[in-house]
Write a protein that holds these residues in place. Structure first.
Motif, mmCIF file in Angstrom:
data_model
loop_
_atom_site.group_PDB
_atom_site.id
_atom_site.type_symbol
_atom_site.label_atom_id
_atom_site.label_comp_id
_atom_site.label_asym_id
_atom_site.label_seq_id
_atom_site.Cartn_x
_atom_site.Cartn_y
_atom_site.Cartn_z
ATOM 1 N N UNK A 1 38.125 43.032 24.655
ATOM 2 C CA UNK A 1 37.342 42.375 25.704
ATOM 3 C C UNK A 1 35.931 42.955 25.767
ATOM 4 N N UNK A 2 34.925 42.081 25.788
ATOM 5 C CA UNK A 2 33.521 42.475 25.870
ATOM 6 C C UNK A 2 32.953 41.808 27.126
ATOM 7 N N UNK B 1 27.854 36.280 29.689
ATOM 8 C CA UNK B 1 26.803 35.390 29.173
ATOM 9 C C UNK B 1 27.214 33.925 29.265
ATOM 10 N N UNK B 2 28.517 33.668 29.318
ATOM 11 C CA UNK B 2 29.008 32.289 29.454
ATOM 12 C C UNK B 2 28.728 31.718 30.840
ATOM 13 N N UNK C 1 25.744 40.342 35.866
ATOM 14 C CA UNK C 1 25.281 38.965 35.922
ATOM 15 C C UNK C 1 24.104 38.920 36.895
ATOM 16 N N UNK C 2 22.985 38.338 36.477
ATOM 17 C CA UNK C 2 21.795 38.245 37.331
ATOM 18 C C UNK C 2 21.859 36.959 38.136
ATOM 19 N N UNK C 3 21.718 37.107 39.444
ATOM 20 C CA UNK C 3 21.750 35.956 40.330
ATOM 21 C C UNK C 3 20.554 36.010 41.266
ATOM 22 N N UNK C 4 20.026 34.852 41.604
ATOM 23 C CA UNK C 4 18.967 34.755 42.596
ATOM 24 C C UNK C 4 19.610 34.681 43.976
ATOM 25 N N UNK D 1 38.323 34.027 34.998
ATOM 26 C CA UNK D 1 38.957 34.842 33.958
ATOM 27 C C UNK D 1 40.223 34.144 33.483
ATOM 28 N N UNK D 2 40.329 33.933 32.211
ATOM 29 C CA UNK D 2 41.511 33.321 31.620
ATOM 30 C C UNK D 2 42.631 34.365 31.566
#
Length: 181
Positions: free
Chosen positions: A141-142, A148-149, A159-162, A171-172
Motif C-alpha cells: 500500500x502506497x 492522488x486519485x 491531501x490538500x483541500x481548500x 478505501x476498498x
C-alpha cells in the motif's frame, strides 16, 4: 464627594488584590482523552499513547502549564509525566481470561494539576485491551499514490483541500488484511 472616593480608592484596590490571592484556579477538561481516540492495547505488542498538551487547561490563565500524572494503571502500563505518554506491553497473563475475539476494559485516572496554585482535576478514562487480531494495510500500500486519485497532495501523504471544499475518500476492502480471520 470626589474627595471621599479618591481617599478610599487605594483601600478598595488593596482589598481587591487581597481577595484575588484567595481565588483558586481550577483546571478543566479542554480536550478529553475519549475524544483523542486512544489506541487499542494488544497482547505482546507495544502500546503507546501520548495525550494532548491541551487535555486539561487552567481556567485562570490559558498559558499556565498543567502537570499530568496517572493512577490506577495496570502493572504493564506506565505513564511518563514529562512526555504525557502511556506506554507498555500487554503480557499474556493480562488476557488469560479473555475469550478469543473479545475485549477487556480498564479504568485509568488522569490527574491534571494547575501549577499556578496546585489545584488538581482527576478524570477517569476507559482504555481497552483486545484479544482480536487487528486489520492491517496490505504490504504494498502506497498512501501518497492512493491519495492522488482523490485530488492534489502535499507530497507527504497528505491531501490538500481548500476551505469548505467537499471531498470523499473511499478505501476498498482489498487494501486491508486480517491474518486472524
Amino acid at each position: 464627594m470626589a474627595r471621599g472616593i479618591s481617599s478610599i480608592l487605594p483601600h478598595l484596590i488593596q482589598l481587591l488584590l487581597i481577595f484575588t490571592q484567595f481565588a483558586k484556579a481550577k483546571p478543566y477538561e479542554a480536550y478529553p482523552v475519549t475524544k483523542q481516540y486512544p489506541p487499542i492495547a494488544r497482547l505482546n505488542q507495544a502500546f503507546s499513547f501520548q495525550i494532548s498538551n491541551d487535555t486539561y487547561k487552567s481556567d485562570v490563565d490559558k498559558f499556565t502549564q498543567i502537570t499530568y500524572n496517572a493512577f490506577s494503571l495496570p502493572d504493564w502500563l506506565s505513564f511518563d509525566s514529562n512526555s504525557r505518554t502511556f506506554s507498555g506491553t500487554v503480557p499474556q497473563d493480562a488476557v488469560n481470561n479473555l475469550d478469543a475475539n473479545s475485549n477487556y476494559f480498564f479504568d485509568v485516572i488522569l490527574q491534571g494539576t494547575d501549577n499556578s496554585d496546585q489545584v488538581a482535576l482527576n478524570c477517569t478514562y476507559q482504555f481497552v485491551i483486545s484479544n482480536t487480531t487487528p486489520i492491517q494495510l496490505v504490504d504494498n500500500f502506497n498512501l501518497l499514490a492512493f491519495l492522488k486519485n482523490f485530488g492534489n497532495t502535499n507530497g507527504d501523504n497528505g491531501l490538500k483541500l481548500s476551505p469548505n471544499e467537499v471531498f470523499n475518500v473511499t478505501f476498498d476492502r482489498t487494501l486491508f488484511q486480517n491474518s486472524g480471520l
